[in-house]
Design a protein around this motif. Structure first.
Motif: not given
Length: 257
Positions: A108-135
């Motif tokens: 939940e704490a992580i999403l409070e920081v990263v979630g708005p970044v993803i929202e910013g991608c959508a607001d800016d007009g990107f089509d997709a996101v790549e989420i790094d370092n799953l590994d």
């Protein structure tokens, strides 16, 4: 620009990247066309950059490690710590601290920081996101279950915003990442150098964006032509310099199959 596909029961449809055209990976600097003036059809850029008009745009987001500019001071529980209680840093990227998604409260704490970044991608007009370092769960003392739960939350966030979401690397996780977590396509580095491309293309088909680097190919005793001849490589496969510098930098490298 992309093809449309349903991302699951009740989920909104999202546009997948095209499987032909000109692809560029621009995390180190942006350009509106290739160095020879060729238009770009698919491009990946950092979340702090603007999307490219007329292209399919993928927004880079570091979802499992901190970005140097991000403020985590109010979320200390989200950081992985060593036995001494100090934050664990990625030895290859020492300005990035590893996130620890092992508990629901930490996620939940992580999403409070990263979630708005993803929202910013959508607001800016990107089509997709790549989420790094799953590994990170394979490289550090992190719960696989927690990492996958965080990944699933990222998928839901992206889809709710109308964004497709790419699995980034982690060849060992392709089948559950696609089938169970809901990732739509993949962005992969060095799968040719490490003979892992089939792990992605067998799962995501042509919707894989592949980047190779000269140093890892040299270490593997391969040329870029060898990678291009590999039957399991992605349709959109490129060679870039490791630092992804801009056109006018002497270190700039760019080739495509």
């Amino acid at each position: 620009m992309g093809l449309f596909a349903l991302t699951g029961c009740g989920a909104p449809s999202v546009a997948l990247p095209p499987s032909d055209g000109v692809f560029d990976y621009q995390l180190g600097g942006t350009a509106d066309e290739m160095s020879d003036g060729t238009p770009i059809d698919v491009v990946a850029r950092d979340a702090t950059a603007a999307p490219l008009d007329g292209a399919y745009n993928v927004c880079y987001v570091n979802g499992f490690q901190t970005q140097p500019s991000a403020d985590w001071s109010e979320h200390p529980s989200a950081l992985l710590r060593d036995a001494a209680g100090d934050p664990v840093r990625d030895p290859d990227w020492p300005d990035e601290i590893i996130l620890d998604p092992s508990t629901a409260s930490a996620r939940e704490a992580i999403l409070e920081v990263v979630g708005p970044v993803i929202e910013g991608c959508a607001d800016d007009g990107f089509d997709a996101v790549e989420i790094d370092n799953l590994d990170t769960w394979t490289r550090f003392d992190i719960s696989r279950k927690g990492a996958f739960a965080l990944a699933s939350a990222y998928v839901s966030t992206a889809h709710d915003l109308g964004l497709a979401i790419a699995q980034k690397n982690a060849a060992e996780a392709t089948r559950p990442a696609h089938d169970d977590l809901g990732f739509d396509f993949a962005v992969v580095e060095e799968c040719g150098a490490y003979a892992e491309c089939a792990a992605y293309t067998d799962v995501y088909g042509p919707h894989v964006l592949q980047i190779e680097y000269p140093d890892s190919l040299a270490e593997a005793g391969l040329s870029f032509a060898d990678v291009c001849a590999y039957p399991a490589r992605a349709p959109l496969t490129i060679l870039r310099d490791r630092d992804l510098v801009e056109h006018d930098d002497p270190a700039y490298v760019s080739e495509a199959c």
